[in-house]
Design an enzyme around this catalytic site. Structure first.
Site, short mmCIF file in Angstrom:
data_model
loop_
_atom_site.label_atom_id
_atom_site.label_comp_id
_atom_site.label_asym_id
_atom_site.label_seq_id
_atom_site.Cartn_x
_atom_site.Cartn_y
_atom_site.Cartn_z
N ASP A 1 -3.52 4.27 -2.17
CA ASP A 1 -4.55 4.71 -1.22
C ASP A 1 -4.55 6.23 -1.12
O ASP A 1 -4.05 6.80 -0.16
CB ASP A 1 -4.27 4.05 0.14
N THR B 1 -12.41 6.06 10.20
CA THR B 1 -12.52 5.54 11.57
C THR B 1 -12.18 6.60 12.61
O THR B 1 -12.41 6.40 13.79
CB THR B 1 -11.62 4.31 11.76
N ASP C 1 -13.67 14.15 -5.49
CA ASP C 1 -13.67 15.35 -6.33
C ASP C 1 -14.82 15.22 -7.32
O ASP C 1 -15.63 14.29 -7.20
CB ASP C 1 -12.30 15.46 -7.05
N LYS D 1 -7.51 8.04 -1.69
CA LYS D 1 -8.88 8.42 -1.26
C LYS D 1 -9.43 9.61 -2.04
O LYS D 1 -9.71 10.68 -1.49
CB LYS D 1 -8.90 8.73 0.24
N LYS E 1 0.84 -1.20 0.00
CA LYS E 1 0.00 0.00 0.00
C LYS E 1 0.88 1.25 0.00
O LYS E 1 1.76 1.40 0.84
CB LYS E 1 -0.91 0.03 1.23
N ARG F 1 3.00 -2.01 10.98
CA ARG F 1 3.99 -2.25 12.02
C ARG F 1 4.19 -3.69 12.45
O ARG F 1 5.34 -4.07 12.73
CB ARG F 1 3.67 -1.34 13.23
#
Ligand code: C5P
Length: 233
Positions: free
Chosen positions: A58, A118, A63, A60, A31, A210
């Site tokens: 990614d 989130t 528009d 997002k 990603k 991570r």
């Protein structure tokens, strides 16, 4: 079979390439998000593709439909495999993204929708005019809107994935961050699940940062997660 996507949460192409090189055959999907893309631009996408890896871009998009359509086309030309849009961009924007992706055929990019960030709670939704729906209801409504207008799937938390699989049906891609192997550090994630739980609940792609990149042995960590996912099918 569900796949691992490693989040390249770094801000230079050199670091990104070092991670991809280090993980070798253990990971085939990466990603690239706003931080890395803003720092390094399309060259970093080309660099990861040059290793023969798949890329989830990614960014997002949110528009007007024409701009999103043309941006998806640019991503498709880079050979990107997954791209994100915000479903609150509305039907026409979602459809424009899906149509631009479909023009590349089977091997072209697939469009994933972000439903509700989130980071937003019920109060934040009220501030932006989303009243009368809980965050969970808004996630479901936005997921349905996205799939009904040609998106291939959504990004959702592992705690939402079971409900979203029921609502969106068997074909939807359900891409879930917030994955933590049992015993791993949770960090700043609040609603986590193990790789096995996420796959059993219906995730098709697990976005992991991570737990792999900060592990003492990242290759072993990636292989352990892959084994847990395979066993959970
Ligand atoms: O390091 P960690 O496994 O927490 O990384 C998860 C990745 O997924 C990060 O790139 C993070 O920005 C992303 N993500 C997330 N939660 C969301 C959406 C995206 O953790 N709701």
């Amino acid at each position: 079979m569900a796949e691992i996507i490693v989040a390249l949460d770094v801000n230079s192409r050199a670091e990104a390439e070092a991670k991809v090189r280090l993980l070798g055959d253990a990971v085939n999907f990466y990603k690239i998000g706003l931080e890395l893309f803003t720092a390094e631009g399309p060259d970093v996408v080309k660099a990861v593709k040059a290793f023969g890896k798949k890329v989830f871009l990614d960014l997002k998009f949110h528009d007007i439909p024409r701009t999103v359509e043309r941006s998806v086309t640019s991503g498709g030309k880079l050979g990107v495999d997954l791209m994100t849009i915000h479903s609150v961009g509305g039907k026409a924007m979602i459809r424009a993204a899906a149509d631009a992706a479909a023009a590349f055929g089977e091997t072209g990019p697939k469009i994933l929708a972000v439903t509700v960030l989130t980071s937003l709670d019920a109060g934040d939704l009220a501030d932006i005019g989303v009243a009368g729906r809980t965050p969970a209801e808004q996630v479901q409504a936005m997921g349905r809107l996205a799939l009904d207008n040609g998106a291939a799937g959504i990004v959702c938390s592992p705690k939402e994935v079971r409900a979203m699989r029921e609502i969106l049906g068997p074909a939807a891609l359900l891409v879930t961050p917030g994955v933590r192997p049992a015993g791993a550090a949770v960090g700043d994630q609040k609603r986590v699940a193990t790789p096995g739980e996420a796959v059993r609940d219906g995730s098709t792609h697990l976005v992991v940062g991570r737990p792999i990149l900060a592990a003492e042995d990242p290759v072993a960590a990636a292989r352990a997660i892959a084994a847990e996912m395979a066993a959970a099918r």
